[in-house]
Design an enzyme around this catalytic site. Structure first.
Site, mmCIF file in Angstrom:
data_model
loop_
_atom_site.group_PDB
_atom_site.id
_atom_site.type_symbol
_atom_site.label_atom_id
_atom_site.label_comp_id
_atom_site.label_asym_id
_atom_site.label_seq_id
_atom_site.Cartn_x
_atom_site.Cartn_y
_atom_site.Cartn_z
ATOM 1 N N GLY A 101 0.993 -1.137 0.172
ATOM 2 C CA GLY A 101 -0.008 0.064 0.027
ATOM 3 C C GLY A 101 0.994 1.315 0.123
ATOM 4 N N VAL A 102 0.173 2.225 -0.597
ATOM 5 C CA VAL A 102 1.033 3.562 -0.753
ATOM 6 C C VAL A 102 -0.099 4.757 -0.454
ATOM 7 C CG1 VAL A 102 2.298 5.100 -2.141
ATOM 8 C CG2 VAL A 102 2.501 2.747 -2.727
ATOM 9 N N GLY A 103 0.544 5.378 0.618
ATOM 10 C CA GLY A 103 -0.323 6.691 1.096
ATOM 11 C C GLY A 103 0.506 7.797 1.051
ATOM 12 N N LYS A 104 -0.195 8.923 1.269
ATOM 13 C CA LYS A 104 0.615 10.295 1.423
ATOM 14 C C LYS A 104 1.462 10.058 2.595
ATOM 15 C CE LYS A 104 -1.873 13.630 3.298
ATOM 16 N NZ LYS A 104 -2.993 14.589 3.452
ATOM 17 N N GLU A 105 1.167 9.406 3.653
ATOM 18 C CA GLU A 105 1.980 9.834 4.830
ATOM 19 C C GLU A 105 2.472 8.175 5.353
ATOM 20 O OE1 GLU A 105 -0.355 11.326 7.839
ATOM 21 O OE2 GLU A 105 -0.007 13.307 7.241
ATOM 22 N N GLU A 191 -10.915 -2.601 1.989
ATOM 23 C CA GLU A 191 -11.188 -1.141 2.638
ATOM 24 C C GLU A 191 -12.574 -0.851 2.526
ATOM 25 O OE1 GLU A 191 -8.725 1.746 1.311
ATOM 26 O OE2 GLU A 191 -6.628 0.788 1.749
ATOM 27 N N ASP A 225 -8.707 9.622 13.504
ATOM 28 C CA ASP A 225 -8.723 9.856 12.565
ATOM 29 C C ASP A 225 -9.446 8.815 11.615
ATOM 30 O OD1 ASP A 225 -8.388 11.186 10.113
ATOM 31 O OD2 ASP A 225 -6.330 10.213 9.562
ATOM 32 N N ASP A 242 -4.031 2.000 11.141
ATOM 33 C CA ASP A 242 -3.546 3.486 10.969
ATOM 34 C C ASP A 242 -3.764 4.293 12.215
ATOM 35 O OD1 ASP A 242 -2.323 3.139 8.424
ATOM 36 O OD2 ASP A 242 -3.768 4.325 7.293
#
Length: 302
Positions: A101-105, A191, A225, A242
């Site tokens: 997985g790739v995310g902003k953070e 998800e 969040d 997360d």
């Protein structure tokens, strides 16, 4: 996504790691580490520093600037190398696999251990550092805060939360943590934002999510969040992931964050599944969650 650095770890020599650790140490005091300070920080001779700098810079593990003075700082790849080296020395990780997985953070990779695991590299602060400084309270009391400090604190916070919550709350099992990285159980599921629930499943899944939020609150944590992007729907229930922005329930804003989590998840279901999702008194639901008295959203009509 920052690239896979497993090949770099295998190719580097101990003195290269010493140099990277020296840059890391110097970055505690300034964003760019002056070249002349590196021999002391890395415990290498000046000649050895010159040679090692060329090696690690060629691999993109450090970057330099020469505007006011010649200085160096780690890239995220360089920080990844140091964390992965630590996991290998601890025998936490024995092999590196494909991205999960790739995310902003964050970036998440599959890794080999005694069974397949997930390795999560936190990226907080690297591209949006000013925003992170405003939003993350673990940076607020520090005059000099670098992106790698911010990412490390995020990883520490997430690891602490997972350690406290697992297995009583459905979260990934934490295995190890170093710098900005966490090794955790590899989990599967869909998800929530990608799930396609049948009408007769909607309220049941929403209730399951709210019950996990309630269990986490009872164990002393607020996710802070929650959204459709950090909930897995699985055959055996739901899983919340997360947790770097989580706060303990004795935090001054914990109750406010809990209310926001409840509002966010109920609002998502109302938008995506308006017919089967009942209109709900969100504040009453949040109060019930906080009091460990929640059963179903059907008990709290608007």
């Amino acid at each position: 996504m920052v690239r896979n650095v497993a090949e770099d770890v295998a190719a580097l020599e101990q003195e290269d790691f010493n140099l990277l650790s020296g840059v890391e140490h110097g970055m505690r005091f300034s964003e760019w580490v002056a070249r002349e300070k590196l021999p002391d920080f890395a415990r290498l001779t000046a000649e050895e520093v010159d040679y090692r700098l060329d090696r690690v810079e060629d691999r993109g593990l450090v970057e330099r600037q020469t505007i006011q003075y010649e200085g160096f700082r780690l890239t995220f790849e360089g920080y990844d190398v140091l964390a992965l080296k630590a996991f290998a020395e601890r025998e936490t990780v024995s092999g590196f696999g494909a991205p999960l997985g790739v995310g902003k953070e964050s970036d998440v990779f599959e890794v080999e251990s005694y069974k397949p695991m997930a390795l999560k590299f936190h990226r907080e602060g690297y591209t949006n550092f000013r925003e992170v400084q405003k939003e993350r309270d673990y940076t607020s009391d520090n005059d000099h805060v670098s992106w790698f400090y911010t990412a490390r604190k995020a990883a520490e916070r997430e690891h602490d939360a997972l350690h406290a919550l697992y297995p009583d709350v459905n979260v990934p099992r934490p295995i190890d943590q170093n710098r900005h990285a966490i090794v955790m159980e590899k989990v599967d599921g869909v998800e929530l934002n990608r799930a396609k629930l049948e009408d007769d499943q909607v309220v049941g899944v929403l209730d399951l999510i709210l019950r996990e939020i309630a269990k986490a609150y009872d164990e002393g944590y607020v996710h802070a969040d929650i959204s459709e992007y950090n909930v897995f729907v699985r055959e055996d229930g739901v899983l919340l992931f997360d947790w770097p922005q989580s706060v303990p329930t004795d935090h001054e804003n914990a109750r406010e964050f809990l209310g926001r989590d409840v509002r966010n998840i109920v609002s998502y279901f109302r938008r995506k599944y308006p017919n089967p999702t009942p209109e709900t008194d969100v504040e009453a639901v949040a109060d019930a969650v906080a009091d460990d008295a929640f059963t179903s959203v059907r008990d709290y009509p608007a």
